[in-house]
Design an enzyme around this catalytic site. Structure first.
Site, PDB file in Angstrom:
ATOM      1  N   ASN A  10     -66.879 -52.282  53.367  1.00  0.00           N
ATOM      2  CA  ASN A  10     -65.849 -52.368  52.189  1.00  0.00           C
ATOM      3  C   ASN A  10     -65.827 -53.787  51.564  1.00  0.00           C
ATOM      4  O   ASN A  10     -65.512 -54.634  52.046  1.00  0.00           O
ATOM      5  CB  ASN A  10     -64.329 -51.971  52.486  1.00  0.00           C
ATOM      6  CG  ASN A  10     -63.583 -52.367  51.184  1.00  0.00           C
ATOM      7  OD1 ASN A  10     -63.815 -52.344  50.303  1.00  0.00           O
ATOM      8  ND2 ASN A  10     -62.036 -52.055  51.727  1.00  0.00           N
ATOM      9  N   LYS A  12     -64.669 -55.023  49.103  1.00  0.00           N
ATOM     10  CA  LYS A  12     -63.057 -55.503  48.180  1.00  0.00           C
ATOM     11  C   LYS A  12     -63.652 -56.048  46.957  1.00  0.00           C
ATOM     12  O   LYS A  12     -64.392 -55.656  46.287  1.00  0.00           O
ATOM     13  CB  LYS A  12     -62.405 -56.095  49.088  1.00  0.00           C
ATOM     14  CG  LYS A  12     -62.272 -55.849  50.715  1.00  0.00           C
ATOM     15  CD  LYS A  12     -61.516 -56.322  51.429  1.00  0.00           C
ATOM     16  CE  LYS A  12     -60.993 -55.518  52.769  1.00  0.00           C
ATOM     17  NZ  LYS A  12     -60.072 -56.221  53.742  1.00  0.00           N
ATOM     18  N   HIS A  96     -56.232 -47.821  50.579  1.00  0.00           N
ATOM     19  CA  HIS A  96     -56.582 -48.995  51.457  1.00  0.00           C
ATOM     20  C   HIS A  96     -55.080 -49.742  51.494  1.00  0.00           C
ATOM     21  O   HIS A  96     -54.421 -49.876  50.491  1.00  0.00           O
ATOM     22  CB  HIS A  96     -57.509 -49.943  50.834  1.00  0.00           C
ATOM     23  CG  HIS A  96     -57.939 -50.612  51.830  1.00  0.00           C
ATOM     24  ND1 HIS A  96     -57.024 -52.047  52.020  1.00  0.00           N
ATOM     25  CD2 HIS A  96     -58.840 -51.123  52.866  1.00  0.00           C
ATOM     26  CE1 HIS A  96     -57.817 -52.927  52.893  1.00  0.00           C
ATOM     27  NE2 HIS A  96     -58.872 -52.294  53.370  1.00  0.00           N
ATOM     28  N   GLU A  98     -54.442 -52.956  50.924  1.00  0.00           N
ATOM     29  CA  GLU A  98     -54.290 -53.761  49.822  1.00  0.00           C
ATOM     30  C   GLU A  98     -53.971 -53.071  48.713  1.00  0.00           C
ATOM     31  O   GLU A  98     -53.111 -53.728  47.986  1.00  0.00           O
ATOM     32  CB  GLU A  98     -55.692 -54.364  49.965  1.00  0.00           C
ATOM     33  CG  GLU A  98     -55.700 -55.299  51.074  1.00  0.00           C
ATOM     34  CD  GLU A  98     -57.280 -55.825  51.278  1.00  0.00           C
ATOM     35  OE1 GLU A  98     -58.192 -55.310  50.512  1.00  0.00           O
ATOM     36  OE2 GLU A  98     -57.716 -56.173  52.624  1.00  0.00           O
ATOM     37  N   GLU A 168     -56.738 -48.448  59.867  1.00  0.00           N
ATOM     38  CA  GLU A 168     -56.788 -49.904  59.767  1.00  0.00           C
ATOM     39  C   GLU A 168     -55.429 -50.511  59.913  1.00  0.00           C
ATOM     40  O   GLU A 168     -54.678 -50.604  58.923  1.00  0.00           O
ATOM     41  CB  GLU A 168     -57.083 -50.220  58.450  1.00  0.00           C
ATOM     42  CG  GLU A 168     -58.644 -49.770  58.038  1.00  0.00           C
ATOM     43  CD  GLU A 168     -59.368 -50.641  57.019  1.00  0.00           C
ATOM     44  OE1 GLU A 168     -60.526 -51.185  57.390  1.00  0.00           O
ATOM     45  OE2 GLU A 168     -58.711 -50.782  55.835  1.00  0.00           O
ATOM     46  N   GLY A 174     -58.804 -58.742  58.192  1.00  0.00           N
ATOM     47  CA  GLY A 174     -58.979 -60.158  57.690  1.00  0.00           C
ATOM     48  C   GLY A 174     -58.451 -61.329  58.597  1.00  0.00           C
ATOM     49  O   GLY A 174     -58.311 -62.643  57.953  1.00  0.00           O
ATOM     50  N   SER A 213     -61.428 -56.447  61.350  1.00  0.00           N
ATOM     51  CA  SER A 213     -61.912 -57.606  62.066  1.00  0.00           C
ATOM     52  C   SER A 213     -62.979 -57.070  62.976  1.00  0.00           C
ATOM     53  O   SER A 213     -63.180 -57.644  63.993  1.00  0.00           O
ATOM     54  CB  SER A 213     -61.100 -58.560  63.063  1.00  0.00           C
ATOM     55  OG  SER A 213     -59.992 -59.128  62.272  1.00  0.00           O
TER      56      SER A 213
END
Ligand code: 13P
Length: 252
Positions: A10, A12, A96, A98, A168, A174, A213
């Site tokens: 991904n 992003k 996602h 985010e 996730e 991250g 990660s």
């Protein structure tokens, strides 16, 4: 039953068209002919056409990172499933964390998105996962239950196995703080059990990815877990050699 591992990178909000093409030029010799792992790059809208063209004939698939649930209309800045289908994407990532966090993506919208993606003959990756505070409060299973059951609510039982679910945990995204093998296995097995509540056959076939990660150094251990069928990778998927190292970790 054996499930084909599925490793998706991904990107992003990374990579211009030029940078995307440079990445594909680097990845093709490393992974362009792999046939025992499903491989995808999840690309910003602006680079989709270029990446579809430059991966044509290889085993690298192209996914979009978001889609609007309406067929068309007054939704400035959004794109529809039909628009992405026209670009020949293989699938679309939805939900996602985010997007849930910064763009108010809801489970109610996601159930529509997932069903529309399937109706167009494309593959959805539905992302789910708990926050640090939710894990601390022992709410992980409650959060996953709502996200998975709502997200799949409009999918017919016979289509469930066409969906990939990406687990996730938000605290692992991250942060360099990867879930332990036990945490990843437990959550992915729980997600599979939720699918089994709908259809035992679908639960056997559906792929559940782990994301958060993932690196070449930890991919083999995570991807070797019984209920982890692949990875959704952020930072470590931005470099072709690193992404190829993770793909290698998914191979038997
Ligand atoms: P990182 O691999 O950078 O932790 O990101 C995971 C992710 O959000 C993939 O969708």
């Amino acid at each position: 039953m054996s499930r084909t591992p599925f490793v998706a990178g991904n990107w992003k909000m990374h990579k211009t068209i030029e940078e995307a093409e440079e990445f594909i030029t680097g990845l093709l010799p490393l992974a362009g002919a792999v046939d025992d792992v499903q491989i995808a790059v999840c690309v910003p809208f602006t680079a989709i056409q270029a990446v579809v063209d430059s991966t044509r004939g290889s085993s690298i698939e192209v996914f979009a990172q978001n889609v609007h649930e309406a067929d068309q209309g007054a939704y400035t800045g959004e794109v529809s499933v039909a628009m992405l289908d026209e670009l020949e994407v293989h699938g679309i990532v939805v939900g996602h964390s985010e997007r849930r966090q910064y763009f108010n993506e809801t489970d109610a919208a996601l159930r529509v998105k997932v069903a529309k993606i399937l109706a167009a003959g494309l593959e959805p990756i539905l992302c789910v996962g708990e926050s640090d505070a939710q894990r601390e409060a022992n709410e992980t299973e409650d959060v996953l239950r709502v996200q998975v059951t709502e997200g799949l609510a409009d999918v017919a039982d016979e289509d469930l196995a066409k969906v990939t679910i990406a687990y996730e945990p938000i605290w692992a995204i991250g942060t360099g703080k990867v879930a332990s093998p036990q945490q990843a296995q437990d959550a992915c097995a729980f997600i599979r059990s939720l699918v089994a509540d709908r259809s035992a056959d679908a639960a056997e076939s559906i792929r559940v990815q782990y994301g958060g990660s993932v690196k070449p150094e930890n991919a083999k251990e995570l991807l070797g877990l019984p209920d982890v069928d692949g990875a959704l990778v952020g930072g470590a998927a931005l470099d072709p050699a690193s992404f190829a190292g993770i793909i290698e970790g998914a191979r038997a």
